[in-house]
Motif scaffolding. Sequence first.
Motif, PDB file in Angstrom:
ATOM      1  N   LEU A  24       0.838  -1.199   0.000  1.00 18.70           N
ATOM      2  CA  LEU A  24       0.000   0.000   0.000  1.00 18.70           C
ATOM      3  C   LEU A  24       0.871   1.246   0.000  1.00 18.70           C
ATOM      4  O   LEU A  24       1.949   1.252   0.595  1.00 18.70           O
ATOM      5  N   GLY A  25       0.402   2.268  -0.682  1.00 19.60           N
ATOM      6  CA  GLY A  25       1.074   3.559  -0.603  1.00 19.60           C
ATOM      7  C   GLY A  25       2.358   3.665  -1.394  1.00 19.60           C
ATOM      8  O   GLY A  25       2.986   4.718  -1.409  1.00 19.60           O
ATOM      9  N   GLN A  26       2.760   2.608  -2.019  1.00 20.54           N
ATOM     10  CA  GLN A  26       4.017   2.631  -2.763  1.00 20.54           C
ATOM     11  C   GLN A  26       3.712   2.624  -4.256  1.00 20.54           C
ATOM     12  O   GLN A  26       3.064   1.710  -4.749  1.00 20.54           O
ATOM     13  N   PRO A  27       4.141   3.655  -5.015  1.00 21.58           N
ATOM     14  CA  PRO A  27       3.905   3.616  -6.459  1.00 21.58           C
ATOM     15  C   PRO A  27       4.586   2.394  -7.085  1.00 21.58           C
ATOM     16  O   PRO A  27       5.753   2.137  -6.814  1.00 21.58           O
ATOM     17  N   VAL A  28       3.818   1.657  -7.849  1.00 26.65           N
ATOM     18  CA  VAL A  28       4.343   0.460  -8.504  1.00 26.65           C
ATOM     19  C   VAL A  28       4.270   0.683 -10.002  1.00 26.65           C
ATOM     20  O   VAL A  28       3.241   1.111 -10.521  1.00 26.65           O
ATOM     21  N   ARG A  29       5.377   0.426 -10.676  1.00 27.32           N
ATOM     22  CA  ARG A  29       5.405   0.614 -12.129  1.00 27.32           C
ATOM     23  C   ARG A  29       5.506  -0.756 -12.778  1.00 27.32           C
ATOM     24  O   ARG A  29       6.463  -1.499 -12.558  1.00 27.32           O
ATOM     25  N   LEU A  30       4.482  -1.123 -13.540  1.00 26.27           N
ATOM     26  CA  LEU A  30       4.504  -2.420 -14.210  1.00 26.27           C
ATOM     27  C   LEU A  30       5.186  -2.264 -15.559  1.00 26.27           C
ATOM     28  O   LEU A  30       4.859  -1.369 -16.329  1.00 26.27           O
ATOM     29  N   VAL A  31       6.143  -3.135 -15.809  1.00 26.02           N
ATOM     30  CA  VAL A  31       6.784  -3.194 -17.129  1.00 26.02           C
ATOM     31  C   VAL A  31       6.314  -4.499 -17.750  1.00 26.02           C
ATOM     32  O   VAL A  31       6.579  -5.566 -17.210  1.00 26.02           O
ATOM     33  N   MET A  32       5.563  -4.385 -18.846  1.00 24.55           N
ATOM     34  CA  MET A  32       4.826  -5.557 -19.314  1.00 24.55           C
ATOM     35  C   MET A  32       5.172  -5.911 -20.749  1.00 24.55           C
ATOM     36  O   MET A  32       5.415  -5.041 -21.578  1.00 24.55           O
ATOM     37  N   ILE A  33       5.152  -7.207 -21.008  1.00 27.47           N
ATOM     38  CA  ILE A  33       5.372  -7.664 -22.376  1.00 27.47           C
ATOM     39  C   ILE A  33       4.618  -8.979 -22.555  1.00 27.47           C
ATOM     40  O   ILE A  33       4.361  -9.684 -21.587  1.00 27.47           O
ATOM     41  N   SER A  34       4.243  -9.253 -23.779  1.00 30.24           N
ATOM     42  CA  SER A  34       3.523 -10.495 -24.046  1.00 30.24           C
ATOM     43  C   SER A  34       4.411 -11.459 -24.801  1.00 30.24           C
ATOM     44  O   SER A  34       5.265 -11.062 -25.597  1.00 30.24           O
ATOM     45  N   GLN A  35       4.190 -12.723 -24.535  1.00 29.11           N
ATOM     46  CA  GLN A  35       4.973 -13.757 -25.203  1.00 29.11           C
ATOM     47  C   GLN A  35       4.314 -14.164 -26.523  1.00 29.11           C
ATOM     48  O   GLN A  35       4.924 -14.815 -27.345  1.00 29.11           O
ATOM     49  N   ASP A  36       3.023 -13.827 -26.717  1.00 27.63           N
ATOM     50  CA  ASP A  36       2.343 -14.283 -27.935  1.00 27.63           C
ATOM     51  C   ASP A  36       1.490 -13.184 -28.564  1.00 27.63           C
ATOM     52  O   ASP A  36       1.959 -12.435 -29.393  1.00 27.63           O
ATOM     53  N   VAL A  37       0.220 -13.071 -28.150  1.00 25.81           N
ATOM     54  CA  VAL A  37      -0.687 -12.123 -28.799  1.00 25.81           C
ATOM     55  C   VAL A  37      -0.870 -10.888 -27.905  1.00 25.81           C
ATOM     56  O   VAL A  37      -0.262 -10.803 -26.848  1.00 25.81           O
ATOM     57  N   VAL A  38      -1.731  -9.971 -28.325  1.00 21.80           N
ATOM     58  CA  VAL A  38      -1.999  -8.784 -27.515  1.00 21.80           C
ATOM     59  C   VAL A  38      -2.937  -9.162 -26.363  1.00 21.80           C
ATOM     60  O   VAL A  38      -3.950  -9.831 -26.574  1.00 21.80           O
ATOM     61  N   HIS A  39      -2.592  -8.777 -25.166  1.00 17.23           N
ATOM     62  CA  HIS A  39      -3.471  -8.925 -24.004  1.00 17.23           C
ATOM     63  C   HIS A  39      -3.664  -7.529 -23.418  1.00 17.23           C
ATOM     64  O   HIS A  39      -3.063  -6.571 -23.898  1.00 17.23           O
ATOM     65  N   SER A  40      -4.469  -7.445 -22.389  1.00 14.01           N
ATOM     66  CA  SER A  40      -4.610  -6.139 -21.748  1.00 14.01           C
ATOM     67  C   SER A  40      -4.777  -6.323 -20.256  1.00 14.01           C
ATOM     68  O   SER A  40      -5.558  -7.148 -19.797  1.00 14.01           O
TER      69      SER A  40
END
Lengths: 537, 313
Positions: B125-141
């Motif tokens: 809680l209270g801590q900014p979290v930055r997600l770095v995301m990539i997909s192994q196959d198709v587009v997801h969300s």
Amino acid sequence: MRIPESTGSYARDNYLSQGRPGLRGWLLTHDHKRVAILYALAITGFFALGAVAAALVRLTLVQPDSQWISPETYDKSFTFHGIVMVWFFLIPSIPNTLGNFLLPLMIGARDVAFPRLNLFSWYLFMLGGLFTIATLLLGGVDTGWTFYTPFSTMFSNTHVIMAAAGVFVSGFASIVSGMNFIVTVHTMRAPGMRWFRLPLFVWAIYATSVVMMLATPVLAMTLLLIALERLAGVGIFDPALGGDPVLFQHFFWFYSHPAVYIMVLPAMGVTSELICCGVRRRVFGYRFMAWSMLGIAFIGFLVWGHHMFVAGQSMYASIAFSLLSFAVAVPSAIKVFNWLATMYKGVIDFHAPMLYALGFVGLFTLGGLTGLFLAAVALDVSLTDTYFVVAHFHYIMVGGAVMAYLGGIHFWWPKITGRLYSEPLARFAAILMFVGFNVTFFPQYVLGYLGMPRRYHDYPPPFQALNVVSSAGAAILAVAYLLPLWYLGRSLWRGASAGPNPWHATGLEWTTPSPPPHDNFPEPPVVERGPYDYRDP
Amino acid sequence: MSASSLPQASSYAPAVDHLFDAMLLLCGAVAIGVFAVMFAFCIRYRRGHAADREGGNTRLGVELAWTLVPFALFLGIFGWSIGLWAKLRTPPADSVPVYIVAKQWMWRVQHPDGTREIDTLHVPLGQPVRLVMISQDVVHSFYVPAFRVKQDVLPGRYTELWFTATRAGRFPLFCSEYCGVGHPSMRGSVVAMAPADYARWLHAQSSPGLAARGAELFRRFGCSGCHDPGSGVHAPDLRGLYGAPVPLSDGSVVRADDRYLHDSIVLPRSQVAAGYAPIMPSYQGRIGEEDILALIAYVKSLEVEGGQGHAHP
Ligand SMILES: [Cu+2]
Ligand SMILES: [Cu+2]
């Protein structure tokens, strides 16, 4: 005055009785009116197919984890529903049926500029439809109507190529019709039919045709690239082959956003005609109405990125697309206000076409206003790809375009067939449709706001109640769609003769007998005044 | 649409809801107005009902008014929303990165300390979290309704999303971009915990650390054979590379960020460092995205020795 009323007898010498008899007479016809009927029959069939697919979807969603059709079948159902309803119903709906039938009549011409090409476009459309039905028979396609890559090119094991081929071919039908309509409006207007004497319906078809001609080639190219990557492994969209999946989305929406206007502009044209007749007044702000349609067509080409706010496009691109999306809403707002202003001090009849037109204005307003939520990037981030979007575009495309299409069919039915249908039943169906539509789609706004994503056959149980309401609404809607089939069909045999002008409407098409003769007008018309010359007290 | 059914669980959520409520008020008022006017006219001007029907023709002033007023309102909404959006696109400097790899049909999560989880993401809680995301196959969300955030996860390219959780609890995570038959089963949850609980949870996982795992992979995949300073192969020294400007053989200069490192491993031919032969093999399809993330973490961890920056010959 009672409206509608029979204003004469059924014209014996008409486009149905004249010309070559029998099936050949229809399949080889060059008469724009017969081509319109061919289109109308075809799209009615496709509408029924698309509706069955929708019914499968809605039935599945009654339960959160319904097993009665497989997940694969569910995915293929919503894909088929989308492909068929967009390309084989909505896009051709008004332009190729009412547009084909009425455009030459409204401008006082004997036919469209290229009658053979007109028939050819129908054959292209049917060929595309054949591919689509073949796709279904072979086992279907599961990419969604959006064909997103690299899923469609490298991952789906279904009949993507066949489905794309269907859309590809039918696209050429659009291009050919669009060109035909543009040339017709430019070259075939009767003496005295100046540009600013054109009925707004003609303006709408004109603007639509421009969009069809400019946008559809991009779709064709994109579908070819899909085929190239899928069949030959040429890396265009799949990063594993060095491609870029977001590039596909740019191409796809560059067509598909303007495609929304291919569906909605004609609906606006129909609504303008219906309202003017229903309130017996000149349209308020004719020039603003005409220009706003051209404005929508133009700005509509610059807003495609609003489908991609979370797709990884640059932040600045999103800002620009957001601003332009708000800009395109302005001319739409003008239209709504002008329709209302047209009603001011009118003499309003509540016949079925008018009810449809009022329904259109109401639903289009709701669809348009919720579009503003999606144009605001910060809200779109949480609402996009949820049922909020599904509800939004159904309000525009079903609440808007389909309502207007049916309103137009009712309004010009006496002209097309020479018969009057049962008004009480028609009014009942229109009201039922409005109710059924809202019960079906309004809950979907709430579902989307609460976070239910699209294309889920299996969803968290808290979403169930609203889904049940939505499915119940779909059942009402189904009844409302079946009713016209019955009473309109019956009118062909039982209906009273309409005579030339049962609505006492203005417009050249009402000056000729119903059904019109093969050559449209007994004598070439000369135009002396603008449209909507209603003088009823 | 009560707030109880959709909690506001991130610092961003209340701001979005303010805008949403304002829009609901404005658009609701407009919709009610349109319907009310329509009904009023329908009743007043229905056929057979006596009413004043003189005049009432097109007036330019009126039309200009209802062109310009909506436009001005739209500009206001636009500005408000863009302000929020800009915030969503600029993660605070103290945000901690967490790596997400999406694949049909699961979410794989890697914390910087090497802790891995599937379909669940624990955050303090209270801590900014930055997600770095990539997909192994198709587009997801990646979509967390309670946080009001969503970001597509693309193959071949990192996308980012940040948030600060403000309410403890377990919140649904959905894949919201159709990705095949398992799309609706690509669900999970984000668990927001008080910092102390989070630290305890993390400690209990006891993993070797992302960079340490990367070091192991760096040897296993033979990278060290070329890139170790003493290897004898003419390949760049990766120490101090991260964040430094890299001159490329085509004359351009790029910054060595996550995306550059990713592409250097997967598509080495696309950006060849100046002064080197393009001999590095492509690891496309040979290393999974999670391992690439570990390798990048390792490269980032390579400190500059003796004050020398990343040097190119
Ligand atoms: Cu759009
Ligand atoms: Cu998915």
